[in-house]
Design a protein around this motif. Structure first.
Motif, mmCIF file in Angstrom:
data_model
loop_
_atom_site.group_PDB
_atom_site.id
_atom_site.type_symbol
_atom_site.label_atom_id
_atom_site.label_comp_id
_atom_site.label_asym_id
_atom_site.label_seq_id
_atom_site.Cartn_x
_atom_site.Cartn_y
_atom_site.Cartn_z
ATOM 1 N N PRO A 1 0.798 -1.229 0.000
ATOM 2 C CA PRO A 1 0.000 0.000 0.000
ATOM 3 C C PRO A 1 0.831 1.280 0.000
ATOM 4 N N LEU A 2 1.856 1.359 0.846
ATOM 5 C CA LEU A 2 2.655 2.586 0.915
ATOM 6 C C LEU A 2 3.358 2.847 -0.404
ATOM 7 N N ALA A 3 3.937 1.818 -0.995
ATOM 8 C CA ALA A 3 4.609 1.980 -2.285
ATOM 9 C C ALA A 3 3.624 2.424 -3.361
ATOM 10 N N VAL A 4 2.405 1.898 -3.317
ATOM 11 C CA VAL A 4 1.381 2.278 -4.305
ATOM 12 C C VAL A 4 1.046 3.758 -4.173
ATOM 13 N N ILE A 5 0.880 4.236 -2.942
ATOM 14 C CA ILE A 5 0.556 5.655 -2.736
ATOM 15 C C ILE A 5 1.655 6.543 -3.290
ATOM 16 N N LEU A 6 2.904 6.203 -2.996
ATOM 17 C CA LEU A 6 4.023 7.018 -3.476
ATOM 18 C C LEU A 6 4.160 6.946 -4.993
ATOM 19 N N LEU A 7 3.841 5.799 -5.577
ATOM 20 C CA LEU A 7 3.886 5.665 -7.023
ATOM 21 C C LEU A 7 2.809 6.531 -7.679
ATOM 22 N N LEU A 8 1.593 6.471 -7.165
ATOM 23 C CA LEU A 8 0.475 7.180 -7.794
ATOM 24 C C LEU A 8 0.559 8.689 -7.595
ATOM 25 N N LEU A 9 1.376 9.141 -6.651
ATOM 26 C CA LEU A 9 1.540 10.579 -6.465
ATOM 27 C C LEU A 9 2.197 11.244 -7.669
ATOM 28 N N ILE A 10 2.838 10.442 -8.554
ATOM 29 C CA ILE A 10 3.444 11.052 -9.740
ATOM 30 C C ILE A 10 2.386 11.461 -10.757
ATOM 31 N N CYS A 11 1.167 10.964 -10.619
ATOM 32 C CA CYS A 11 0.130 11.347 -11.583
ATOM 33 C C CYS A 11 -1.124 11.920 -10.925
ATOM 34 N N PHE A 12 -1.336 11.679 -9.628
ATOM 35 C CA PHE A 12 -2.505 12.226 -8.946
ATOM 36 C C PHE A 12 -2.119 13.446 -8.123
ATOM 37 N N PRO A 13 -3.052 14.372 -7.916
ATOM 38 C CA PRO A 13 -2.746 15.589 -7.151
ATOM 39 C C PRO A 13 -2.529 15.289 -5.684
ATOM 40 N N ILE A 14 -1.879 16.224 -5.007
ATOM 41 C CA ILE A 14 -1.547 16.009 -3.603
ATOM 42 C C ILE A 14 -2.804 15.915 -2.741
ATOM 43 N N ASN A 15 -3.896 16.596 -3.139
ATOM 44 C CA ASN A 15 -5.112 16.484 -2.324
ATOM 45 C C ASN A 15 -5.853 15.166 -2.559
ATOM 46 N N GLY A 16 -5.263 14.288 -3.387
ATOM 47 C CA GLY A 16 -5.813 12.952 -3.561
ATOM 48 C C GLY A 16 -5.150 11.917 -2.679
ATOM 49 N N ILE A 17 -4.237 12.347 -1.797
ATOM 50 C CA ILE A 17 -3.452 11.376 -1.024
ATOM 51 C C ILE A 17 -4.328 10.616 -0.025
#
Length: 409
Positions: A359-375
């Motif tokens: 899960p943590l790796a997925v969140i950090l990976l998806l931050l390259i394409c999703f906005p910060i308020n999507g965390i």
């Protein structure tokens, strides 16, 4: 040691760019230049069948390559040696399915080539640096960071569950990770800006509203992503069973895989290729695609990735999985009175975490394409997706496949 790692990271960035550049040249030639010149309805079937023939001949000669990124990462963490006498074979094995439209990501082949190179460095430069046993792990982190453009994702992927004793202090080793990652990413960025060959996911705009409606829909949306992840495993089981009679008929299954890929691609073109460029197109056209097309594309993409892999078209599954999550998330957005980016963020995180199990790796990976308020929405999806246990038969099937690959090394 720091200087050596920086040079190694830069080399990794350069090799990654070269392979991606060759891949893009091949894709543009086959799927733009030649296709525009011949204008045949069955063009995808013909080209993918020809690709299957080449892939089958190559596998007959050299074995089933490339290996999955997760398998290589596991071996590196255990301290196992990755052979480096066949890097050219792995490179061509990785490029062929990608150029001919396979529903696969490039990370598997790139990781195999570059981690093998790191072991070559380690063996050749032991007389200069005594800590060269750490280079493969550092190189692995740099490779992941360069491919995905996500240094934090690469860092977490590498240090997670790392129990192998280190030859250098832990804090210094973490510094080496970042030096290698930043050096590799910097060289890749410079080469891309100078010569092209870019690979990357699209960037979503900020989530415009997060109200009670969004929060109420978060868990149901996450369960939709988990359901898609379970479909991924079901498709894996189905394709393994269906292809088992063809296990020894390499040419037949590779060509048949190409025919299926091309045939499906005529009706659902976004089910072909790795998905990062197709994701941008879906982002721009999803309202006009309709619920059925978006949902079907996302689900069939999961199926096609498994069909490609079992038929001998080998590659990674991360980029295609993210694309499927985006497509299914937009389908949900057409049905629910919820912010569309919120929908996509939750569903994509849940699906990707169900498949990747981190899960943590997925969140950090998806931050390259999703906005910060999507965390926070992504965290909800990733935690729920990562908490669902993997079917027991998955581990058995993976162990059997690893044994088959090791027989060819």
């Amino acid at each position: 040691m720091t200087l050596f790692v920086a040079v190694l990271g830069g080399t990794i960035g350069g090799i990654t760019w070269a392979l991606l550049f060759i891949m893009n040249l091949g894709i543009n030639f086959l799927w733009t230049d030649v296709r525009n010149a011949v204008d045949l309805t069955l063009y995808p079937v013909i080209i993918c069948a020809c690709g299957g023939l080449l892939i089958g001949l190559w596998e007959q000669r050299f074995g089933p390559y490339p290996r999955e990124m997760a398998e290589i990462l596991k071996d590196v963490k255990k301290g196992d040696q990755i052979p480096y006498n066949n890097l050219h074979i792995i490179g061509i094995s990785a490029l062929l399915p990608l150029i001919f439209g396979g529903s696969l990501g490039p990370e598997a082949g790139l990781t195999g080539v570059i981690v093998g190179l790191c072991f070559w460095f380690s063996d050749r430069f032991k007389y200069i640096i005594s800590e060269t046993d750490e280079l493969p792990q550092i190189g692995m982190a740099a490779t992941i960071g360069v491919i995905f453009g996500a240094p934090l994702f690469a860092f977490v992927q590498q240090i997670e569950d790392e129990n192998k004793p280190a030859a250098i202090p832990k804090n210094l080793k973490m510094l080496m990770y970042f030096v290698g990652i930043i050096s590799g990413y910097g060289v890749l960025t410079i080469l891309q800006n100078l010569f092209g060959g870019r690979l990357g996911l699209g960037h979503f705009p900020a989530i415009e509203k997060i109200s009670g409606t969004e929060w109420a829909a978060a868990i149901p949306l996450a369960l939709v992503g988990v359901g898609a992840g379970m479909l991924y495993y079901l498709f894996m089981k189905m394709t393994k069973a269906a292809v088992k009679p063809l296990a020894q008929k390499i040419l037949t299954r590779c060509i048949l895989g190409g025919v299926i890929l091309g045939g499906v691609g005529i009706f659902l073109p976004y089910t072909m290729f790795s998905g990062e460029h197709e994701m941008v197109e879906v982002m721009n056209s999803w309202p006009s695609m309709g619920f059925a097309m978006l949902l079907l594309t996302g689900i069939v993409k999961l199926l096609m990735g498994n069909i490609c892999h079992e038929m001998g078209w080998r590659g990674g599954n991360i980029f295609p999985t993210i694309f499927s999550g985006v497509s299914i998330g937009y389908a949900c957005a057409l049905l629910l009175p919820v912010d569309p980016i919120f929908c996509v963020a939750v569903v994509t995180a849940a699906l990707t975490a169900t498949v990747m199990r981190k899960p943590l790796a997925v969140i950090l990976l998806l931050l390259i394409c999703f906005p910060i308020n999507g965390i926070i929405p992504m965290t909800i999806g990733a935690v729920i997706g990562g908490a669902i246990p993997v079917p027991k038969w998955i581990a058995v099937a993976e162990n059997q496949e690893n044994g088959l690959i090791q027989q060819h090394q």
